[in-house]
Enzyme design. Structure first.
Site, PDB file in Angstrom:
ATOM      1  N   ASP A 132       0.875  -1.171   0.000  1.00 56.70           N
ATOM      2  CA  ASP A 132       0.000   0.000   0.000  1.00 56.70           C
ATOM      3  C   ASP A 132       0.911   1.219   0.000  1.00 56.70           C
ATOM      4  O   ASP A 132       1.401   1.636   1.050  1.00 56.70           O
ATOM      5  CB  ASP A 132      -0.904  -0.008   1.235  1.00 56.70           C
ATOM      6  CG  ASP A 132      -1.795   1.219   1.303  1.00 56.70           C
ATOM      7  OD1 ASP A 132      -2.190   1.731   0.240  1.00 56.70           O
ATOM      8  OD2 ASP A 132      -2.087   1.675   2.423  1.00 56.70           O
ATOM      9  N   GLU A 136      -1.335  -1.309  -4.849  1.00 60.43           N
ATOM     10  CA  GLU A 136      -2.533  -0.501  -5.056  1.00 60.43           C
ATOM     11  C   GLU A 136      -2.301   0.519  -6.163  1.00 60.43           C
ATOM     12  O   GLU A 136      -1.245   1.146  -6.244  1.00 60.43           O
ATOM     13  CB  GLU A 136      -2.911   0.222  -3.766  1.00 60.43           C
ATOM     14  CG  GLU A 136      -4.228   0.964  -3.864  1.00 60.43           C
ATOM     15  CD  GLU A 136      -4.659   1.581  -2.559  1.00 60.43           C
ATOM     16  OE1 GLU A 136      -4.931   2.792  -2.551  1.00 60.43           O
ATOM     17  OE2 GLU A 136      -4.709   0.857  -1.554  1.00 60.43           O
ATOM     18  N   ASP A 175      -2.296   0.954   7.359  1.00 58.42           N
ATOM     19  CA  ASP A 175      -1.527   0.760   6.121  1.00 58.42           C
ATOM     20  C   ASP A 175      -1.167  -0.706   5.911  1.00 58.42           C
ATOM     21  O   ASP A 175      -1.223  -1.212   4.790  1.00 58.42           O
ATOM     22  CB  ASP A 175      -0.267   1.626   6.151  1.00 58.42           C
ATOM     23  CG  ASP A 175      -0.608   3.111   6.194  1.00 58.42           C
ATOM     24  OD1 ASP A 175      -1.265   3.580   5.255  1.00 58.42           O
ATOM     25  OD2 ASP A 175      -0.231   3.778   7.169  1.00 58.42           O
TER      26      ASP A 175
END
Length: 182
Positions: free
Chosen positions: A7, A69, A141
């Site tokens: 992420d 992502e 996260d």
């Protein structure tokens, strides 16, 4: 198969590692790579921390594939550009290690983990905790990174089934042999 989820973020990049065997998904590790100890204006140094951090995670856990992502445009274009550079450093670090990279949007990950694309971070954290049978909630996260790894575990299984079905269902009626169709 061992999957590394990333992420990306300029201040905090989350990572999560899971092992997949059949339908079973097992937690391996998770955490964050932080650049908050550096000056905000020193972008090259912050990107180097991310690049080196991803390289260390890859060397330590030896994943087979990574899931990252995809970044969308935010309200603030400057923040979007900075986040894109952080994501670029992460993807470059993965590719430099000869790791295959799959990409998913936050909506796809939330849909796969929580059942709907508008899930709050707290819902993603809770579902990741349940799916991986963790004793406590992972950080925000790290939970997103683990969610990306889980999403790829499910998507990879589906994609391999589709590929297998396509191979077995292949017909020769539309193919050429010696320049002729039969």
């Amino acid at each position: 198969m061992r999957i590394l989820g990333i992420d990306p973020g300029l201040q905090t990049t989350g990572f999560g590692v899971v092992d997949v065997e059949g339908h079973a998904i097992a937690y391996v590790a998770s955490g964050t790579i932080k650049t908050t100890h550096l000056e905000r204006g020193n972008l090259p140094a912050r990107l180097k921390v991310l690049f080196d951090g991803i390289g260390e995670v890859r060397a330590r856990y030896q994943p087979d594939v990574a899931a990252v992502e995809i970044v969308f445009v935010n309200v603030n274009p400057q923040a979007t550009l900075l986040l894109g550079q952080a994501r670029g450093a992460c993807v470059t670090a993965l590719v430099a290690c000869d790791l295959a990279v799959a990409e998913y949007t936050a909506l796809q990950m939330k849909q796969a983990i929580a059942g709907h694309g508008k899930a709050a971070k707290s819902q993603v954290q809770e579902m990741v905790k349940r799916l991986l049978k963790l004793p406590a909630l992972p950080g925000k996260d790290a939970a997103d990174a683990l969610g990306l790894a889980i999403t790829h575990a499910h998507a990879a299984q589906s994609m391999s089934r589709i590929a297998l079905a396509t191979q077995t269902a292949r017909r020769t009626s539309g193919m050429y042999k010696a320049g002729r169709a039969y």
